[in-house]
Write a protein that holds these residues in place. Structure first.
Motif, PDB file in Angstrom:
ATOM      1  N   SER A 196      -2.862  -5.406   7.278  1.00  0.00           N
ATOM      2  CA  SER A 196      -3.063  -4.506   8.411  1.00  0.00           C
ATOM      3  C   SER A 196      -2.745  -3.089   7.958  1.00  0.00           C
ATOM      4  N   THR A 197      -3.126  -2.142   8.781  1.00  0.00           N
ATOM      5  CA  THR A 197      -2.806  -0.742   8.503  1.00  0.00           C
ATOM      6  C   THR A 197      -2.273  -0.097   9.769  1.00  0.00           C
ATOM      7  N   PRO A 198      -1.124   0.576   9.711  1.00  0.00           N
ATOM      8  CA  PRO A 198      -0.563   1.201  10.917  1.00  0.00           C
ATOM      9  C   PRO A 198      -1.471   2.292  11.453  1.00  0.00           C
ATOM     10  N   ILE A 224       4.913  -5.617   4.790  1.00  0.00           N
ATOM     11  CA  ILE A 224       5.346  -5.179   3.461  1.00  0.00           C
ATOM     12  C   ILE A 224       4.304  -4.230   2.882  1.00  0.00           C
ATOM     13  N   PRO A 225       4.671  -2.994   2.517  1.00  0.00           N
ATOM     14  CA  PRO A 225       3.693  -2.069   1.922  1.00  0.00           C
ATOM     15  C   PRO A 225       3.199  -2.598   0.580  1.00  0.00           C
ATOM     16  N   ILE A 226       1.884  -2.650   0.406  1.00  0.00           N
ATOM     17  CA  ILE A 226       1.340  -3.115  -0.872  1.00  0.00           C
ATOM     18  C   ILE A 226       0.507  -2.053  -1.567  1.00  0.00           C
ATOM     19  N   MET A 227       0.003  -1.062  -0.833  1.00  0.00           N
ATOM     20  CA  MET A 227      -0.744   0.004  -1.480  1.00  0.00           C
ATOM     21  C   MET A 227      -1.057   1.104  -0.481  1.00  0.00           C
ATOM     22  N   ASN A 228      -1.309   2.304  -1.011  1.00  0.00           N
ATOM     23  CA  ASN A 228      -1.835   3.413  -0.226  1.00  0.00           C
ATOM     24  C   ASN A 228      -3.293   3.624  -0.601  1.00  0.00           C
ATOM     25  N   ILE A 229      -4.104   3.922   0.394  1.00  0.00           N
ATOM     26  CA  ILE A 229      -5.530   4.140   0.219  1.00  0.00           C
ATOM     27  C   ILE A 229      -5.849   5.592   0.560  1.00  0.00           C
ATOM     28  N   GLY A 230      -6.680   6.227  -0.247  1.00  0.00           N
ATOM     29  CA  GLY A 230      -7.168   7.556   0.074  1.00  0.00           C
ATOM     30  C   GLY A 230      -8.454   7.449   0.881  1.00  0.00           C
ATOM     31  N   LEU A 287      -0.498  -2.873   4.693  1.00  0.00           N
ATOM     32  CA  LEU A 287       0.684  -3.716   4.816  1.00  0.00           C
ATOM     33  C   LEU A 287       0.297  -5.186   4.715  1.00  0.00           C
ATOM     34  N   LEU A 288       1.175  -5.978   4.154  1.00  0.00           N
ATOM     35  CA  LEU A 288       0.998  -7.423   4.078  1.00  0.00           C
ATOM     36  C   LEU A 288       1.805  -8.062   5.204  1.00  0.00           C
ATOM     37  N   ARG A 289       1.145  -8.920   5.993  1.00  0.00           N
ATOM     38  CA  ARG A 289       1.826  -9.617   7.066  1.00  0.00           C
ATOM     39  C   ARG A 289       1.849 -11.117   6.765  1.00  0.00           C
TER      40      ARG A 289
END
Length: 456
Positions: free
Chosen positions: A38-40, A163-169, A157-159
């Motif tokens: 998911s992404t906040p 848990i943060p797994i990466m940032n995307i531009g 995020l990993l649910r």
């Protein structure tokens, strides 16, 4: 519309968060086993575009209700709202609160502003990119070739556990789409298709790279719709060694997928919609089933490329049984993941007029306009049956552990360096880069002095 001052106070808002974990579920119901991603809801690309180009405005992205009310108390000449149809309940409440605080003028924009109920509850409606229209409130103009790209970082995020797994531009390289699919609002919202300033895009890419971001997502409705311009964009992706994801039409993919793959493409989403040619023709999709099959066969051999398909159900010419058989045929394409939607007639689209006149739109509950609920009177399928049918189709098109199969292709290391960047450095840096923080780069190509002053 009230008369604004020469230096008005303008606040532009997104809808408020309904609850603390009000996030976008990236995997939606396509992945029915855990884990999911998911992404906040942190950043609004549309509002960031306006703020980057019209720095005098203030933006408020996905606040809590209390944060929104506290902001209203600061006093504003204008409060504007950027939203989608599904968020109209929240926006209506925000509008009522703004009226209570005696805000002189209220604006509405984004795709939600196409709803026929909006003009009666706000003072001004913006259809299409609003940079120039908002700039005029401050006495200057912004031409199309002057529109600069903002910074927008999205955290994945990993649910369970978030848990943060990466940032995307995030990128949006051009406005509009030249296709005229009957179900899409893009053609109504953006009358013309034109690019964002290229130098500003490169500047944002350099910013992403310096902050350890290795994956880019262009959110264009049809990446590659402007062939010469997209060639320049993919050259930049290759130059800065980005991996990237995109969505496009199958005929564009057939022309460009080999070149894009060599330039770092790691995931491509295609609107398959149906394997019934009559159905595709009814949508003015201008797509052949044979093209989808050819694309699938060509990309089967690309070991680093994950593929996502968009599939729609609820076509009036198809029963539930015919839809299941169509989905079985689509499942044989063996894409890594599929997103399944229900045909939804969004306001001011040809599909709206067609379905409303022939069958009737029977559900205007805003939260039901989520592309997963039947909101019109289908000749063969009831809303409860459609809900069950969608669950069946999701399971036909998405096998267990689909997220792992997708990740296996996208994150398969091509070299020790790519393994370090994609699987160790990128996830580690996602813990330390605040995706919620607003970042705006100085306007560099077209200063205020270089823009057209409307009072001159």
């Amino acid at each position: 519309m009230v008369s604004l001052s020469t230096n008005p106070k303008i606040l532009l808002c997104t809808p408020f968060l309904r609850h603390q974990d009000d996030y976008f579920d990236v995997s939606d119901e396509a992945i029915y086993d855990m884990p999911k991603v998911s992404t906040p809801r942190h950043g609004s690309l549309g509002l960031r575009f306006i703020k980057q180009n019209v720095p005098e405005v203030e933006i408020l992205e996905f606040p809590t209700w209390n944060e929104y009310v506290a902001k209203l108390r600061e006093g504003w000449d204008v409060v504007g709202f950027s939203f989608h149809n599904i968020e109209l309940d929240e926006i209506t409440r925000m509008i009522e609160e703004a009226r209570f605080h005696n805000i002189p003028e209220l604006w509405a924009g984004n795709y939600g502003a196409l709803d026929d109920r909006i003009p009666s509850i706000v003072d001004r409606v913006f259809i299409g990119p609003a940079e120039d229209a908002v700039a005029q409130s401050f006495g200057y103009r912004i031409s199309r070739d002057e529109i600069e790209h903002p910074v927008l970082i999205s955290k994945i995020l990993l649910r369970p556990g978030n848990i943060p797994i990466m940032n995307i531009g995030i990128l949006y390289t051009h406005f509009g789409c030249p296709s005229k699919c009957t179900y899409c609002q893009s053609t109504t919202f953006n009358k013309k298709c034109y690019p964002v300033n290229l130098e500003s895009i490169e500047r944002v890419l350099r910013y992403y790279k310096k902050r350890g971001i290795n994956f880019i997502i262009p959110l264009d409705e049809t990446f590659g719709a402007l062939p010469d311009f997209s060639d320049k964009i993919t050259e930049l992706f290759a130059r800065y060694k980005f991996n990237w994801w995109a969505q496009t039409r199958v005929e564009v993919a057939l022309r460009k997928v080999d070149e894009w793959y060599e330039r770092g493409l790691r995931m491509l989403a295609i609107g398959v919609e149906s394997m019934n040619q009559n159905t595709l023709d009814s949508l003015n999709k201008r797509q052949k089933v044979e093209e989808v099959i050819e694309f699938t066969q060509r990309t089967d051999k690309m070991r680093y490329l994950a593929r996502m398909l968009y599939y729609q159900l609820g076509f009036p010419n198809m029963t539930a049984e015919e839809t299941v058989w169509d989905a079985v045929r689509v499942s044989k394409l063996s894409y890594e993941i599929a997103t399944v939607g229900v045909i939804t007639p969004h306001p001011q689209t040809p599909l709206w007029n067609e379905l409303d006149s022939q069958y009737g739109i029977v559900d205007r509950t805003n939260r039901h306009w989520n592309n997963a609920t039947l909101v019109w009177k289908h000749p063969h399928i009831t809303p409860p049956q459609m809900k069950e049918l969608r669950e069946v189709v999701v399971r036909i098109l998405n096998k267990p552990y689909g997220l792992f199969r997708m990740a296996k292709k996208m994150f398969r290391p091509k070299s020790p360096t790519s393994a370090w960047n994609d699987m160790i450095l990128g996830p580690a840096q996602s813990f330390f880069v605040d995706s919620q923080k607003q970042r705006f780069l100085p306007k560099f190509m077209h200063s205020r002095a270089g823009s057209k002053n409307i009072s001159a």
